[in-house]
Write a protein that holds these residues in place. Structure first.
Motif, mmCIF file in Angstrom:
data_model
loop_
_atom_site.group_PDB
_atom_site.id
_atom_site.type_symbol
_atom_site.label_atom_id
_atom_site.label_comp_id
_atom_site.label_asym_id
_atom_site.label_seq_id
_atom_site.Cartn_x
_atom_site.Cartn_y
_atom_site.Cartn_z
ATOM 1 N N ASN A 240 0.835 -1.215 0.000
ATOM 2 C CA ASN A 240 0.000 0.000 0.000
ATOM 3 C C ASN A 240 0.870 1.268 0.000
ATOM 4 O O ASN A 240 0.567 2.249 -0.692
ATOM 5 C CB ASN A 240 -0.943 0.018 1.205
ATOM 6 N N GLU A 241 1.925 1.213 0.791
ATOM 7 C CA GLU A 241 2.843 2.353 0.838
ATOM 8 C C GLU A 241 3.496 2.576 -0.525
ATOM 9 O O GLU A 241 3.616 3.702 -0.999
ATOM 10 C CB GLU A 241 3.912 2.099 1.911
ATOM 11 N N ARG A 242 3.898 1.495 -1.150
ATOM 12 C CA ARG A 242 4.504 1.578 -2.477
ATOM 13 C C ARG A 242 3.491 2.111 -3.477
ATOM 14 O O ARG A 242 3.819 2.960 -4.319
ATOM 15 C CB ARG A 242 5.007 0.181 -2.896
ATOM 16 N N GLU A 243 2.247 1.655 -3.400
ATOM 17 C CA GLU A 243 1.193 2.125 -4.284
ATOM 18 C C GLU A 243 0.952 3.624 -4.075
ATOM 19 O O GLU A 243 0.818 4.387 -5.041
ATOM 20 C CB GLU A 243 -0.096 1.335 -4.019
ATOM 21 N N ASP A 244 0.916 4.039 -2.810
ATOM 22 C CA ASP A 244 0.724 5.468 -2.506
ATOM 23 C C ASP A 244 1.898 6.309 -3.036
ATOM 24 O O ASP A 244 1.698 7.397 -3.583
ATOM 25 C CB ASP A 244 0.569 5.682 -0.995
ATOM 26 N N SER A 245 3.106 5.800 -2.845
ATOM 27 C CA SER A 245 4.267 6.562 -3.322
ATOM 28 C C SER A 245 4.266 6.652 -4.844
ATOM 29 O O SER A 245 4.629 7.685 -5.421
ATOM 30 C CB SER A 245 5.574 5.953 -2.819
ATOM 31 N N ILE A 246 3.811 5.590 -5.533
ATOM 32 C CA ILE A 246 3.714 5.626 -6.994
ATOM 33 C C ILE A 246 2.653 6.637 -7.418
ATOM 34 O O ILE A 246 2.868 7.444 -8.339
ATOM 35 C CB ILE A 246 3.422 4.225 -7.563
ATOM 36 N N LYS A 247 1.480 6.626 -6.700
ATOM 37 C CA LYS A 247 0.425 7.593 -7.015
ATOM 38 C C LYS A 247 0.929 9.024 -6.796
ATOM 39 O O LYS A 247 0.712 9.911 -7.628
ATOM 40 C CB LYS A 247 -0.810 7.356 -6.137
ATOM 41 N N ASN A 248 1.626 9.223 -5.660
ATOM 42 C CA ASN A 248 2.168 10.561 -5.371
ATOM 43 C C ASN A 248 3.202 10.985 -6.409
ATOM 44 O O ASN A 248 3.238 12.142 -6.839
ATOM 45 C CB ASN A 248 2.781 10.612 -3.967
ATOM 46 N N ALA A 249 4.042 10.026 -6.805
ATOM 47 C CA ALA A 249 5.054 10.331 -7.813
ATOM 48 C C ALA A 249 4.391 10.698 -9.139
ATOM 49 O O ALA A 249 4.828 11.632 -9.826
ATOM 50 C CB ALA A 249 6.010 9.158 -7.993
ATOM 51 N N LEU A 250 3.318 9.956 -9.501
ATOM 52 C CA LEU A 250 2.594 10.274 -10.734
ATOM 53 C C LEU A 250 1.936 11.655 -10.645
ATOM 54 O O LEU A 250 1.964 12.435 -11.599
ATOM 55 C CB LEU A 250 1.551 9.199 -11.039
ATOM 56 N N LEU A 251 1.337 11.948 -9.471
ATOM 57 C CA LEU A 251 0.721 13.266 -9.282
ATOM 58 C C LEU A 251 1.772 14.377 -9.358
ATOM 59 O O LEU A 251 1.549 15.426 -9.987
ATOM 60 C CB LEU A 251 -0.019 13.333 -7.942
ATOM 61 N N ALA B 113 4.603 14.178 -10.913
ATOM 62 C CA ALA B 113 5.064 14.260 -12.301
ATOM 63 C C ALA B 113 4.075 15.061 -13.142
ATOM 64 O O ALA B 113 4.479 15.896 -13.966
ATOM 65 C CB ALA B 113 5.267 12.867 -12.879
ATOM 66 N N ASP B 114 2.768 14.805 -12.934
ATOM 67 C CA ASP B 114 1.747 15.576 -13.654
ATOM 68 C C ASP B 114 1.824 17.058 -13.287
ATOM 69 O O ASP B 114 1.729 17.939 -14.152
ATOM 70 C CB ASP B 114 0.342 15.045 -13.349
ATOM 71 N N LYS B 115 2.003 17.304 -11.990
ATOM 72 C CA LYS B 115 2.107 18.688 -11.522
ATOM 73 C C LYS B 115 3.355 19.359 -12.117
ATOM 74 O O LYS B 115 3.290 20.506 -12.565
ATOM 75 C CB LYS B 115 2.179 18.714 -9.987
ATOM 76 N N ALA B 116 4.460 18.646 -12.137
ATOM 77 C CA ALA B 116 5.704 19.183 -12.703
ATOM 78 C C ALA B 116 5.546 19.432 -14.209
ATOM 79 O O ALA B 116 6.004 20.452 -14.730
ATOM 80 C CB ALA B 116 6.864 18.229 -12.447
ATOM 81 N N ARG B 117 4.879 18.495 -14.888
ATOM 82 C CA ARG B 117 4.631 18.662 -16.318
ATOM 83 C C ARG B 117 3.759 19.890 -16.561
ATOM 84 O O ARG B 117 4.031 20.703 -17.459
ATOM 85 C CB ARG B 117 3.959 17.419 -16.888
ATOM 86 N N GLN B 118 2.722 20.069 -15.735
ATOM 87 C CA GLN B 118 1.849 21.231 -15.873
ATOM 88 C C GLN B 118 2.623 22.529 -15.602
ATOM 89 O O GLN B 118 2.466 23.520 -16.318
ATOM 90 C CB GLN B 118 0.651 21.114 -14.906
ATOM 91 N N GLU B 119 3.462 22.485 -14.574
ATOM 92 C CA GLU B 119 4.275 23.667 -14.267
ATOM 93 C C GLU B 119 5.229 23.973 -15.417
ATOM 94 O O GLU B 119 5.450 25.144 -15.754
ATOM 95 C CB GLU B 119 5.059 23.457 -12.973
#
Length: 164
Positions: free
Chosen positions: A38-49, A51-57
Motif C-alpha cells: 500500500n505504501e509503495r502504491e501510494d508513493s507511486i500515485k504521489n510520484a505520478l501526481l 510528475a503531472d504537476k511538474a509537467r503542468q508547471e
C-alpha cells in the motif's frame, strides 16, 4: 496405493499446518507486506501526481516564457524604432543647422565682399581725386607761371562763365 491417496491424518495435519502457517503469516507477515504494498502504491500515485504537476508547471513556464519572449521582442522592436526615429530627427536637425550656418556664412561673406568693394571704390575715388588735384595743381602752376598764359586762362574762364 497408499502413496497416491493421502490418508485422513495427513490431510488433517496438512490443513492444521496450513492454517497455523496462515495465522502466523497473517499475524506477522501479511500486515507488513500489505502495508509495504500500500505504501509503495501510494508513493507511486504521489510520484505520478507530482510528475503531472511538474509537467503542468513546465507547460505553464513554457507559455510564460513564450509570453515574456514575445513581450521582450515587442519591446526591442519599439526601442529600435524609437532609436531610429531619434537618429532621423538628429540627422534632420543637424542638416537644418548646417544649412542655416552655411546661409549665414554666405550672407556674411556677401556683406564682407560688399563692404570691401565699397571700401575699394572709396579708396580709388580718394586716390583719383588726389591725383586729379595734383595734376590740376601742376597744370595751373605751369599755366600761371607765364603772364601771357595767365591772361588767356582768365579770358577763357570768363568766356565760359558768360556763356553758361
Amino acid at each position: 496405493m497408499d502413496l497416491i491417496t493421502p490418508g485422513l491424518g495427513l490431510v488433517f495435519w496438512t490443513v492444521i499446518t496450513f492454517l497455523f502457517l496462515l495465522f502466523i503469516l497473517t499475524k506477522f507477515a501479511w500486515k507488513p507486506i500489505l502495508g509495504a504494498v500500500n505504501e509503495r502504491e501510494d508513493s507511486i500515485k504521489n510520484a505520478l501526481l507530482e510528475a503531472d504537476k511538474a509537467r503542468q508547471e513546465m507547460e505553464d513556464l513554457k507559455s510564460d516564457n513564450q509570453k515574456i519572449l514575445k513581450e521582450a521582442r515587442a519591446e526591442r522592436d519599439a526601442m529600435l524604432k524609437e532609436a531610429h526615429d531619434i537618429k532621423e530627427k538628429i540627422i534632420s536637425e543637424a542638416k537644418e543647422q548646417a544649412k542655416e550656418q552655411a546661409n549665414k556664412l554666405v550672407e556674411q561673406a556677401k556683406a564682407t565682399i560688399e563692404n570691401e568693394k565699397l571700401n575699394a571704390i572709396t579708396d580709388l575715388k580718394n586716390q583719383v581725386a588726389a591725383l586729379s588735384i595734383d595734376i590740376a595743381e601742376k597744370v595751373v602752376k605751369e599755366q600761371l607761371s607765364n603772364r601771357e598764359k595767365q591772361d588767356k586762362l582768365v579770358e577763357s574762364m570768363l568766356n565760359e562763365v558768360n556763356l553758361n
